[in-house]
Design an enzyme around this catalytic site. Structure first.
Site, PDB file in Angstrom:
ATOM      1  N   ARG A  83      -7.627   6.202  -4.867  1.00 37.86           N
ATOM      2  CA  ARG A  83      -7.339   7.637  -4.946  1.00 37.86           C
ATOM      3  C   ARG A  83      -7.649   8.177  -6.334  1.00 37.86           C
ATOM      4  O   ARG A  83      -8.265   9.252  -6.472  1.00 37.86           O
ATOM      5  CB  ARG A  83      -5.872   7.880  -4.582  1.00 37.86           C
ATOM      6  N   ILE A  86       0.855  -1.176   0.000  1.00 32.44           N
ATOM      7  CA  ILE A  86       0.000   0.000   0.000  1.00 32.44           C
ATOM      8  C   ILE A  86       0.899   1.235   0.000  1.00 32.44           C
ATOM      9  O   ILE A  86       2.086   1.159   0.305  1.00 32.44           O
ATOM     10  CB  ILE A  86      -0.967   0.021   1.207  1.00 32.44           C
ATOM     11  N   ASP A  87       0.327   2.383  -0.335  1.00 36.67           N
ATOM     12  CA  ASP A  87       1.112   3.608  -0.454  1.00 36.67           C
ATOM     13  C   ASP A  87       1.727   4.020   0.877  1.00 36.67           C
ATOM     14  O   ASP A  87       1.229   3.657   1.958  1.00 36.67           O
ATOM     15  CB  ASP A  87       0.236   4.749  -0.966  1.00 36.67           C
ATOM     16  N   LYS A  88       2.774   4.800   0.784  1.00 32.58           N
ATOM     17  CA  LYS A  88       3.485   5.278   1.974  1.00 32.58           C
ATOM     18  C   LYS A  88       2.540   5.942   2.974  1.00 32.58           C
ATOM     19  O   LYS A  88       2.570   5.635   4.166  1.00 32.58           O
ATOM     20  CB  LYS A  88       4.578   6.272   1.551  1.00 32.58           C
TER      21      LYS A  88
END
Length: 361
Positions: free
Chosen positions: A273, A170-172
């Site tokens: 997103r 998953i994204d930072k």
């Protein structure tokens, strides 16, 4: 053009275009004289390196001296080159450092929030701000750095060196659950489940606005923007990009915000997103997709200050990987894991619930 170089072993002058020469050093001192004569060099887009300079890689052509200077500037900005002295025209003095590789992992004693663990796998609740695996500009402090410290001999997927135990990411700035494989059996089973989209993943997000449909499906192809590769764009005609499907449901509305649940049928980069941005409801405080702006409501009042203070509370996209379900590789039984919304998202929700909009606002 000559490129002087220095090393512990030798000092000399190497003429440009010596393709077989590879210097036995980790850095070079490069002096480029009369760069306006170099009209046949270009920055390689895939590696950000100049090719064939003292054995380094070189590609195609610059169509102008200005482009050559821009390429060098890009290398300086990306820490590939650093000034050793003042660039006195027409010479440029620079140091080109050896690039760190993704599979060079330094074990780090970083505490992990382990939700579940057995001999085959573990489930981790990743905090926002933690990068999942080492990469350019993020070689330390990642989840993988922590994993190789706490666990030995984690398996790796083929052609995915430097990412032991990982089957997804998953994204930072996205918080939430990740499953980590501890054995080859678990790696194969979990990878297969992600490949056939049988893994059950649900996210919760705080978005701007209230969708017209309280429950629905977004099926829009996604691909990287041709103008900015950091951004993923939607293509409703589905003529470009990869298939991406997100199912969403509105759980709660709070003035100009909605708390939604998203279930992924596919797992594209930035999928939720990008999909929310495409339908006009970016995730709250998402700097990449415009959620860090006032999307709904008056921008010239106390409301503006209220929103800006809300951004300070969270300072990242309000997105959390809340639950994860899959078939256990060993028991063959379905397992399910859930997590609470993190404090920063809950704090924003509470702040908005307490806020009173003026009448006729």
């Amino acid at each position: 053009m000559l490129i002087p170089f220095r090393s512990p072993f030798s000092i000399g002058l190497i003429p440009l275009g010596s393709p077989k020469y590879i210097p036995p050093v980790s850095s070079l001192t490069i002096i480029i004289s009369n760069p306006e004569t170099i009209s046949g060099f270009k920055l390689d887009a895939s590696t950000n390196c100049l090719k064939q300079i003292a054995g380094l890689r070189l590609a195609n052509n610059f169509n102008s001296f200005l482009n050559f200077k821009r390429a060098l500037s890009g290398l300086f900005e990306n820490s590939k080159l650093s000034h050793l002295g003042p660039p006195t025209a027409p010479s440029i003095i620079a140091s080109l450092s050896k690039e760190k590789k993704e599979n060079d992992i330094t074990p780090e004693n970083i505490k992990l929030d382990i939700v579940y663990e057995d001999k085959e796998l573990l489930v981790i609740n990743k905090p926002s701000g933690m990068v999942v695996h080492p990469a350019y500009e993020n070689w330390e402090g990642t989840l993988v750095n922590a994993l190789v410290y706490h666990f030995r001999n984690l398996p790796q997927m083929k052609n995915n060196e430097g990412r032991p135990g990982l089957v997804h990411r998953i994204d930072k700035e996205t918080s939430g659950l990740l499953v980590i494989a501890k054995t080859e059996t678990a790696m194969a089973s979990l990878s297969s489940q992600f490949l056939d989209h049988s893994i059950k993943r649900k996210y919760q997000a705080l978005i701007w606005g209230i969708p017209n449909e309280r429950e629905g499906t977004i099926e829009i192809n996604l691909r990287r923007s041709l103008k900015d590769r950091r951004i993923i764009e939607g293509y409703p005609e589905n003529t470009m990009g990869k298939k991406a499907i997100t199912h969403y449901k509105v759980l709660e509305t709070i003035h100009y915000l909605s708390l939604i649940e998203c279930e992924l049928e596919t797992g594209r980069t930035h999928q939720i997103r990008a999909h929310m941005k495409h339908i006009g409801h970016p995730i709250f405080c998402d700097k990449t997709y415009g959620g860090n702006l006032i999307v709904k409501g008056n921008r010239f009042s106390n409301y503006k200050k209220f929103v800006e203070n809300s951004f300070k509370i969270i300072n990242r996209q309000a997105l959390h990987a809340k639950s994860l379900g899959f078939i256990h590789p060993k028991t063959k039984k379905e397992v399910f894991f859930d997590s609470d919304l993190p404090k920063d998202i809950r704090a924003v929700i509470e702040k908005w619930k307490k806020y009173e909009l003026p009448e006729n606002y």
